[in-house]
Design a protein around this motif. Structure first.
Motif, PDB file in Angstrom:
ATOM      1  N   GLU A  78      45.603  36.438   6.263  1.00 39.46           N
ATOM      2  CA  GLU A  78      44.943  37.615   5.705  1.00 39.46           C
ATOM      3  C   GLU A  78      43.661  37.990   6.440  1.00 39.46           C
ATOM      4  N   SER A  79      43.287  37.235   7.469  1.00 35.15           N
ATOM      5  CA  SER A  79      42.044  37.532   8.181  1.00 35.15           C
ATOM      6  C   SER A  79      42.173  38.809   9.003  1.00 35.15           C
ATOM      7  N   GLU A  80      41.029  39.376   9.407  1.00 37.13           N
ATOM      8  CA  GLU A  80      41.020  40.625  10.155  1.00 37.13           C
ATOM      9  C   GLU A  80      41.634  40.435  11.541  1.00 37.13           C
ATOM     10  N   PRO A  81      42.276  41.496  12.097  1.00 38.84           N
ATOM     11  CA  PRO A  81      42.823  41.410  13.456  1.00 38.84           C
ATOM     12  C   PRO A  81      41.740  41.075  14.474  1.00 38.84           C
ATOM     13  N   VAL A  82      42.120  40.318  15.470  1.00 40.85           N
ATOM     14  CA  VAL A  82      41.183  39.838  16.486  1.00 40.85           C
ATOM     15  C   VAL A  82      41.566  40.398  17.847  1.00 40.85           C
ATOM     16  N   SER A  83      40.561  40.791  18.639  1.00 44.05           N
ATOM     17  CA  SER A  83      40.778  41.195  20.025  1.00 44.05           C
ATOM     18  C   SER A  83      39.849  40.371  20.921  1.00 44.05           C
ATOM     19  N   LYS A  84      40.379  39.891  22.031  1.00 46.88           N
ATOM     20  CA  LYS A  84      39.573  39.115  22.971  1.00 46.88           C
ATOM     21  C   LYS A  84      39.891  39.534  24.390  1.00 46.88           C
ATOM     22  N   ARG A  85      38.835  39.786  25.181  1.00 46.03           N
ATOM     23  CA  ARG A  85      38.992  40.125  26.600  1.00 46.03           C
ATOM     24  C   ARG A  85      38.410  38.993  27.434  1.00 46.03           C
ATOM     25  N   LEU A  86      39.197  38.481  28.361  1.00 43.87           N
ATOM     26  CA  LEU A  86      38.779  37.375  29.205  1.00 43.87           C
ATOM     27  C   LEU A  86      38.163  37.894  30.501  1.00 43.87           C
ATOM     28  N   PRO A  87      37.147  37.208  31.028  1.00 42.69           N
ATOM     29  CA  PRO A  87      36.502  37.656  32.270  1.00 42.69           C
ATOM     30  C   PRO A  87      37.384  37.420  33.487  1.00 42.69           C
ATOM     31  N   VAL A  88      37.139  38.188  34.544  1.00 35.49           N
ATOM     32  CA  VAL A  88      37.864  38.052  35.813  1.00 35.49           C
ATOM     33  C   VAL A  88      36.867  37.749  36.928  1.00 35.49           C
ATOM     34  N   THR A  89      37.391  37.357  38.098  1.00 32.38           N
ATOM     35  CA  THR A  89      36.547  37.005  39.244  1.00 32.38           C
ATOM     36  C   THR A  89      37.085  37.684  40.495  1.00 32.38           C
ATOM     37  N   VAL A  90      36.231  38.422  41.197  1.00 30.07           N
ATOM     38  CA  VAL A  90      36.629  39.032  42.468  1.00 30.07           C
ATOM     39  C   VAL A  90      36.527  37.968  43.552  1.00 30.07           C
ATOM     40  N   LEU A  91      37.639  37.673  44.212  1.00 31.14           N
ATOM     41  CA  LEU A  91      37.697  36.671  45.282  1.00 31.14           C
ATOM     42  C   LEU A  91      37.773  37.380  46.630  1.00 31.14           C
ATOM     43  N   LEU A  92      36.690  37.343  47.382  1.00 30.17           N
ATOM     44  CA  LEU A  92      36.644  38.003  48.696  1.00 30.17           C
ATOM     45  C   LEU A  92      37.189  37.052  49.748  1.00 30.17           C
ATOM     46  N   ARG A  93      38.265  37.475  50.423  1.00 29.74           N
ATOM     47  CA  ARG A  93      38.923  36.635  51.431  1.00 29.74           C
ATOM     48  C   ARG A  93      39.170  37.436  52.696  1.00 29.74           C
ATOM     49  N   GLY A  94      39.965  36.866  53.559  1.00 31.87           N
ATOM     50  CA  GLY A  94      40.131  37.420  54.895  1.00 31.87           C
ATOM     51  C   GLY A  94      40.792  38.768  54.991  1.00 31.87           C
ATOM     52  N   SER A  95      41.567  39.186  53.996  1.00 32.98           N
ATOM     53  CA  SER A  95      42.260  40.476  54.109  1.00 32.98           C
ATOM     54  C   SER A  95      41.310  41.665  53.962  1.00 32.98           C
ATOM     55  N   SER A  96      40.044  41.388  53.583  1.00 32.62           N
ATOM     56  CA  SER A  96      39.051  42.463  53.538  1.00 32.62           C
ATOM     57  C   SER A  96      37.793  42.116  54.312  1.00 32.62           C
ATOM     58  N   GLU A  97      37.479  40.836  54.410  1.00 35.13           N
ATOM     59  CA  GLU A  97      36.176  40.433  54.947  1.00 35.13           C
ATOM     60  C   GLU A  97      36.205  40.078  56.430  1.00 35.13           C
ATOM     61  N   GLY A  98      37.358  39.986  57.037  1.00 36.44           N
ATOM     62  CA  GLY A  98      37.423  39.691  58.465  1.00 36.44           C
ATOM     63  C   GLY A  98      37.246  38.217  58.766  1.00 36.44           C
TER      64      GLY A  98
END
Length: 363
Positions: free
Chosen positions: A343-363
């Protein structure tokens, strides 16, 4: 005459404990002292006792089973048919990056499912997996819903009216996508924020004036959010998104290859391709590498998801890592909490993300 099948009462009497203790040992063993647990398990083995799911369900009005439904498998179109041929137990082949179809499918659904399995195991629950086939997933969803205490479903993979019907009988938790006026529990990731940050990096730091977006299905909730983040970054840079229409490759690696081959043939490769998932980005890298196009020197390619294959690609793939395993764990945790407090109220949760800079953009 066959021997009487042992019951939980027999195990409790044999071990000298209560029926509730036997139940805790079998359902939540970490909650029971080691000596007591060992005594109960010894009785279970000696008597040959097997828990009855149907009896347990009748007593607790629960089956102890949670369902999870996916519309399909990642790269299902690349799974080869099984063969009965036996042409030797050992083969020797020369492994190479040119063998497009032989990469291990450690992908989005695999990671989400692994997380769901881990959390279900940790909570003493069983996970039942259903996978849609064909154009109408309703039969599969209804079948699995009739066997479980609650159902985890990928957003927009099942018609709203079907989910509403199921939710009258069991709780439903949605994976991915924002709340759309429903009363379900939701768990998702920061899709728009992650894509906006990556796009801003390409524009502001790498000097790409108008990167091109490669999306999945237009009705995918993940794609909708990621495209919104991309468009927001363009607007902040003074670029009208309408002047840079999106390309589509359906989240599929082989369709992304076809797209890249088409862009090559037309001579319309942009300076940067921002893909809404890693599978499409890897498909584009397949074609660019084979054509001798320098990445990132001539074309920058980025993805979204953070699957293992992106770390091993040539060059390593810049991507937005989403915590896929945690996503699966959170969905099961939400469902377990919902079953304990319906009977509890609906819950929403958003998880954090991480930008990983690698060779396909950074050279």
């Amino acid at each position: 005459m066959s021997e009487k099948t042992p019951t939980v009462y027999d195990v409790a009497a044999h071990a000298g404990v209560s029926i509730a203790t036997v139940s805790r040992v079998l359902r939540r063993p970490d909650d029971v002292r080691e000596a007591t647990r060992a005594k109960v398990l010894a009785s279970v083995r000696e008597l040959g006792y097997l828990p009855s799911a149907s009896a347990r369900g009748l007593a607790a009005r629960r089956t102890g089973v949670i369902g999870i439904f996916f519309p399909g498998f990642d790269a299902a179109w690349e799974i080869p048919a099984l063969s009965d041929a036996e042409d030797g137990l050992v083969r020797m082949v020369r492994d190479s990056d040119d063998q497009w179809g032989q990469r291990p499918p450690d992908l989005y659904f695999d990671a989400v499912l692994r997380g769901a399995e881990l959390e279900a195991w940790r909570r003493g629950l069983v996970l039942m997996v259903g996978v849609g086939r064909g154009a109408d997933p309703e039969a599969v969803v209804r079948d699995i819903a009739g066997r479980v205490d609650g159902l985890v479903v990928l957003a927009r993979s099942v018609p709203d009216e079907v989910l509403s019907s199921i939710a009258h009988r069991i709780p439903v938790t949605l994976l991915a996508g924002p709340r759309r006026g429903d009363d379900f529990d939701h768990v998702s990731v920061a899709n728009s924020e992650g894509m906006r940050a990556l796009t801003q990096h390409l524009i502001s730091t790498l000097g790409v004036s108008a990167p091109r977006y490669v999306g999945g299905p237009a009705d995918s909730p993940d794609d909708v959010e990621r495209y919104a983040g991309y468009c927001e970054a363009l607007r902040l840079a003074g670029v009208d998104p309408a002047t840079v229409p999106p390309l589509r490759a359906e989240f599929r690696r082989e369709i992304a290859r076809e797209l890249a081959q088409q862009l090559l043939a037309e001579g319309t490769l942009p300076r940067a391709l921002i893909c809404a998932n890693d599978q499409m980005a890897l498909g584009i890298l397949d074609v660019l590498n084979r054509a001798g196009i320098a990445v990132p020197g001539e074309v920058i390619v980025t993805g979204f998801d953070g699957i293992d294959a992106g770390r091993a690609s040539v060059p390593p793939l810049t991507t937005v890592f989403q915590p896929m395993e945690t996503l699966g764990r959170e969905a099961v945790r939400m469902m377990a909490d919902r079953l304990d407090a319906p009977e509890s109220e609906p819950v929403s949760k958003r998880l954090p993300v991480t930008v990983l800079l690698r060779g396909s953009s950074e050279g």
